[in-house]
Structures are given as C-alpha cells and as structure tokens.
Motif scaffolding. Structure first.
Motif, short mmCIF file in Angstrom:
data_model
loop_
_atom_site.label_atom_id
_atom_site.label_comp_id
_atom_site.label_asym_id
_atom_site.label_seq_id
_atom_site.Cartn_x
_atom_site.Cartn_y
_atom_site.Cartn_z
N THR A 174 0.84 -1.21 0.00
CA THR A 174 0.00 0.00 0.00
C THR A 174 0.88 1.26 0.00
OG1 THR A 174 -1.77 -1.15 1.14
CG2 THR A 174 -1.74 1.25 1.33
N HIS A 175 1.85 1.30 0.90
CA HIS A 175 2.71 2.49 0.96
C HIS A 175 3.64 2.59 -0.25
CE1 HIS A 175 1.24 2.62 5.09
NE2 HIS A 175 1.56 3.90 5.06
N ALA A 176 3.94 1.44 -0.87
CA ALA A 176 4.80 1.47 -2.06
C ALA A 176 4.10 2.17 -3.23
CB ALA A 176 5.19 0.05 -2.44
N LYS A 177 2.78 2.33 -3.13
CA LYS A 177 2.05 3.00 -4.22
C LYS A 177 2.17 4.53 -4.17
CE LYS A 177 -1.24 -0.59 -5.25
NZ LYS A 177 -2.07 -1.38 -4.35
N ILE A 178 2.70 5.04 -3.08
CA ILE A 178 2.85 6.51 -2.97
C ILE A 178 4.11 6.89 -3.75
CG2 ILE A 178 3.21 8.43 -1.36
CD1 ILE A 178 1.73 6.68 0.76
N SER A 179 3.94 7.76 -4.76
CA SER A 179 5.09 8.04 -5.63
C SER A 179 5.73 9.40 -5.32
CB SER A 179 4.68 7.98 -7.10
OG SER A 179 4.26 9.25 -7.52
N PRO A 180 7.07 9.47 -5.41
CA PRO A 180 7.75 10.75 -5.15
C PRO A 180 7.33 11.83 -6.14
CG PRO A 180 9.31 9.05 -5.92
CD PRO A 180 8.01 8.37 -5.70
N LYS A 181 6.99 11.40 -7.37
CA LYS A 181 6.62 12.37 -8.41
C LYS A 181 5.33 13.10 -8.02
CE LYS A 181 5.88 12.43 -13.38
NZ LYS A 181 4.43 12.36 -13.54
N LEU A 182 4.38 12.32 -7.52
CA LEU A 182 3.10 12.93 -7.10
C LEU A 182 3.32 13.92 -5.95
CD1 LEU A 182 0.17 10.35 -7.09
CD2 LEU A 182 0.05 12.79 -7.63
N ILE A 183 4.22 13.55 -5.05
CA ILE A 183 4.50 14.46 -3.93
C ILE A 183 5.12 15.75 -4.45
CG2 ILE A 183 5.85 14.77 -1.78
CD1 ILE A 183 5.09 12.03 -1.00
N ASP A 184 6.02 15.63 -5.42
CA ASP A 184 6.63 16.84 -6.01
C ASP A 184 5.54 17.73 -6.60
OD1 ASP A 184 9.26 16.52 -5.41
OD2 ASP A 184 9.75 15.40 -7.23
N GLU A 185 4.60 17.12 -7.33
CA GLU A 185 3.53 17.91 -7.95
C GLU A 185 2.68 18.61 -6.88
OE1 GLU A 185 3.31 14.78 -11.63
OE2 GLU A 185 1.45 15.16 -10.54
N LEU A 186 2.39 17.88 -5.81
CA LEU A 186 1.57 18.48 -4.74
C LEU A 186 2.32 19.62 -4.04
CD1 LEU A 186 -0.05 15.26 -3.25
CD2 LEU A 186 -1.25 17.11 -4.43
N LYS A 187 3.64 19.46 -3.93
CA LYS A 187 4.44 20.51 -3.26
C LYS A 187 4.44 21.80 -4.08
CE LYS A 187 8.33 19.06 -0.85
NZ LYS A 187 9.52 18.22 -0.61
#
Ligand code: 13P
Ligand code: SF4
Length: 303
Positions: A174-187
């Motif tokens: 489940t946690h492996a589905k969280i992507s760094p790219k998405l976090i960058d976009e949200l930031k």
C-alpha cells in the motif's frame, strides 16, 4: 439493517458483553466512529493491556489482534474479519529468520510489529513505527541488527545509526504506491504544505518529506502544529481522522492509490456478528505466545 440500527445494537451488546472496541487509524470511517479508541499499532497494544474489559474487538489486521492476544491471555480478542491480514507480515517466515540468525550470530533481531507471532517468538525485540528508533538505540551492546520484515523502515533506521543493518526484503504494497513524483507535484501546488509520511514509504518518498511519523504521531503533529496545509503520505483513511480532529486544516492525500484492502474488511455488520456470536477469537499457541511475549515486553520497556 441500516447503520443506525447496527450502531444501536452494537452499543447494547458491547455493554452486555463488557467489551471494548479498538480501531486502527486505517479502519473505515463507520468503524472509527463506533470505536472506544482509535490509534496506531502501539497505542492499540497498550490500550488492550490497560482496559478492564474482558472482551476486546480489535478492528485492524491479524498481527494487531495477535499482539493483543499475546499480551492479554485472559481476555478474549475478537477480530471482525479473520481474513484481514497484512501482506508485509507474510513476507517473512520463521525459517528465514533462523537462516539470518545463523548467518549473523552476533546480531540482535528486531522485528517490526507487522509480523506473525511465530516471527516475534524468534526475535529479540519488537518495534512499531512509533518507537523503532528508540528500540534500536536501546540495543547498546549490539553492533549488528537484523531487521525484519520491512526493508524500507529498516533502511530509514540504519541512516541514523552506527550499527550494521541486515535487512529482510519485505515492504508494504500500500505504501509502495505513494510516488515521489506525485509528492513533487503536490508541493508545487501547495507551496506552504508540510509533508508527513509514514515509515513504510520508500526511501525516495521519504526524501521528499519534512517528517517521517507513525500514524499516531501524525495525529499529534497536525494537532499541535501552527501550519495549515499538510500533505499526508500514508493509507487514505488516515485523512478521515485527521480531518475530523482538525476541521480548519487543509489535509491533502499524497496518493489516492494508498488503500489497504485488508484494513477495509472490518465493518459494522461484522462487528455486530462477532459480538452476537462471540466468534473469531484470535489465539496464539502457548509456547509461541510466551516467547513472543518476551519480545513484545522488551519493546514495552523501552522509554
Ligand atoms: P502504525 O503503527 O503507524 O499505526 O502503522 C501500522 C501499519 O500497519 C501501517 O501500515
Ligand atoms: Fe500491512 Fe501495509 Fe496494510 Fe499496514 S497498510 S496493514 S503494512 S499492508
């Protein structure tokens, strides 16, 4: 039966059976709402020990109910859905732990609480995401740590330790589905947001985070922070509790894909069913329980 009828019946039966309902932070909103206590895996274990109730309805996954059963042999620990497991806990077995112990005889075995009772029984000390760092620091006499099963949490712990870490190969799907790219976009979108992620996230996600916290510590952090915006990198239902407790804050889910299907198996119908029929008791073989208890007790002594 509609939810109101179910809730009424559960409340009545709970009193009659002298039962308490404990729910993990990833449980469905309706389950969190009916629980006497909602918390992280360490808090659920501690409350199960403190409660005077004879029956504990543990709304979480199997390892959480097993942990409560290991600590509380005289209480009935009921899991509303016995098939609610944790895929990460199943990524290591006793045979593998024994092999690692043979290979590294000088090492202490630290098992993440997301593990079976049998694996705990083979380990020296347990930890949760909330106390993992303190547990490792407490192992002053050891130069090597075998950490099972979560390779990402183990890797994170190794970064702030002078000990050698031997990591197993488990991880949370489940946690492996969280992507760094998405976090960058949200930031980029939420410039002032703080990024809080769970210790089970990948190293690449952790690199983007301001804080790496257990689910319980995320609750405290958001509540006590003067900030308004938070990007939350963990299972989606965490947002339900955070929004309920912090209605004025802006809580943003890091990934809509971070859903733990096992955590969604418990529901009001199943809670009523176990209360009515006193079924789905989670028991641990006594020999295994006594050894696993030592491993959990050592963790509970770490302050
Ligand atoms: P917490 O101990 O932070 O509640 O985490 C348990 C878990 O299974 C996270 O996936
Ligand atoms: Fe296991 Fe991951 Fe689900 Fe937690 S979120 S119970 S680690 S599969």
């Amino acid at each position: 039966m509609n939810n109101l009828n179910l809730i009424e019946k559960i409340e009545k039966l709970k009193k009659k059976r002298s039962a308490v309902i404990l729910a993990h932070n990833y449980q469905l909103p309706e389950v969190q709402d009916i629980a006497d206590f909602v918390g992280d895996s360490l808090e659920l274990a501690q409350i199960s020990a403190k409660t005077g109730a004879k029956t504990v309805i543990l709304c979480g996954v199997c390892f959480m109910a097993e942990t409560a059963a290991i600590i509380n042999p005289k209480k009935k620990i009921l899991l509303p859905d016995l098939t609610a497991g944790c895929p990460m806990a199943d990524m290591i077995d006793v045979k593998k732990v024994r092999e690692l112990k043979q290979q590294y005889p000088e090492a202490a075995v630290v098992c993440y609480v997301n593990s079976t009772a049998e694996v705990k029984a083979e380990s020296d000390i347990c930890c949760t995401s909330s106390n993992a760092q303190k547990v490792v620091e407490s192992l002053k006499d050891y130069k090597q740590i075998i950490f099972v099963p979560d390779k990402y949490l183990g890797h994170f712990l190794s970064l702030s330790s002078d000990k050698e870490f031997i990591l197993a190969n488990g991880y949370c799907p489940t946690h492996a589905k969280i992507s760094p790219k998405l976090i960058d976009e949200l930031k980029v979108k939420y410039k002032n947001a703080e990024v809080l992620v769970h210790g089970e996230c990948t190293p690449e996600v952790k690199e983007k985070a301001d804080k790496i916290l257990s689910t319980g510590k995320m609750c405290n952090y958001v509540k006590n922070s003067s900030k308004r915006d938070f990007i939350i990198g963990t299972e989606i239902e965490m947002l339900y509790r955070l929004r309920k407790e912090n209605p004025k804050k802006n809580l943003i889910q890091a990934s809509p894909l971070a859903i733990c299907p096992d955590m969604k198996k418990n529901n009001l119908e199943k809670i009523l069913d176990v209360l009515e029929n006193m079924k789905n008791e989670v028991k641990v073989d006594e020999k295994v329980r006594l050894k696993a208890r030592k491993c959990i007790n050592r963790m509970l002594l770490v302050k």
